[in-house]
Design an enzyme around this catalytic site. Structure first.
Site: not given
Length: 322
Positions: A182, A231, A301
């Site tokens: 990520r 998320s 995130e």
């Protein structure tokens, strides 16, 4: 609080003449983000194409902030708004998909992830089914190495076109992007405009079946019909964010109009009247509870941008000493 966008445009005067894109002062970011919250952008600029964006970047002095946003799915804008210019790439100028070879596609960064998956299906190129389940755009996927169902963006990227703060074009290889979980270590000043992707030959029936499985999973376990940013936190090493949130007793927890989804507790939702302050306070409350419960520091995130309203600042982990 941010100042009047008209004044910023007037300050730059003739430097902005000749640009073909659309410029809007004091543009409501609540109309852009999927959370439907956030203060205004001082000036929102939607360039016509890559050449127009390069001209804009050359025209704006480096001391004036320039921030790029995508389709707004993974974005929380604070209630005080965003100073300077916000660049939003349009589907018309940055949303084209071109088949380059039997296994390669080039996509503009305003292309929705799902549309790239659909184009790969039509071309009989396998390896892009995971994008069918990511509610974002290609620009964001490149920046954060978006992934799902065991596949990540870094596995498909060949090269990326980008403009720097001075409007200079850069071609970045997969290695140049510096991908990790990520994360990309590519300079934050770069604005991605398109990327070349590579998959592998595949049968359309098998690709379609994989895409259907992704969609079924999303509909079964995620609150996809809510005002959400996907998320909220990255998965910590050796665990899942939702498991840690659940163990800390935060499933369904609410602050104002913000809630950690009872369906999937790593999804934060706007139940209708949430503010940016509600959402970020809830997120930091969850981080504090998880830290207290398990010693794990969850990392956001969701990308958070802009200024707090005066007196409504939100401290990380609610100010715990960590």
């Amino acid at each position: 609080m941010i100042s009047d966008g008209e004044a910023l445009i007037a300050k730059l005067g003739d430097k902005l003449s000749g640009l073909r894109g659309r410029m809007t002062s004091n543009a409501g970011m609540d109309k852009v983000t999927w959370f439907r919250v956030g203060g205004p952008a001082e000036v929102l600029f939607q360039p016509a194409d890559e050449e127009d964006l390069a001209a804009f970047l050359r025209a704006v002095p480096e001391e004036i902030p320039v921030m790029v946003v995508g389709i707004g799915s993974n974005l929380l804008v604070r209630d005080g708004g965003i100073p300077g210019f916000v660049v939003r790439l349009s589907a018309k100028g940055f949303g084209e998909i071109e088949r380059v070879s039997e296994t390669q596609l080039r996509a503009g960064t305003a292309t929705p992830d799902k549309r790239l998956a659909a184009a790969a299906l039509e071309a009989g190129i396998a390896g892009f089914h995971f994008y069918h389940g990511i509610p974002g755009g290609i620009g964001g996927a490149l920046r954060m190495n978006a992934g799902a169902n065991g596949v990540e963006t870094r596995e498909r990227v060949v090269e990326v076109r980008a403009l720097d703060r001075k409007g200079k074009l850069h071609i970045l290889s997969n290695a140049d992007m510096g991908y990790a979980y990520r994360h990309s270590s590519a300079s934050k000043d770069l604005i991605f405009t398109s990327a070349l992707f590579e998959g592998m030959p595949g049968e359309q029936e098998e690709i379609k079946a994989a895409m259907d499985a992704v969609q079924h999973h999303r509909e079964t376990v995620q609150p996809i019909r809510e005002k959400t940013g996907g998320s909220t936190f990255k998965n910590p090493e050796g665990s899942s964010a939702w498991k840690e949130i659940d163990k800390a007793g935060c499933r369904g927890r609410m602050i104002g109009g913000a809630q950690m989804s009872p369906m999937h507790c790593n999804f934060m939702i706007n139940t209708g009247q949430a503010s940016g302050h509600d959402l970020e306070t809830l997120g930091e409350t969850v981080r504090a509870r998880v830290l207290e419960n398990s010693g794990i520091r969850l990392h956001w995130e969701i990308k958070r941008l802009g200024l707090f309203r005066q007196g409504q600042e939100v401290q990380e982990f609610l100010g715990q000493i960590i």
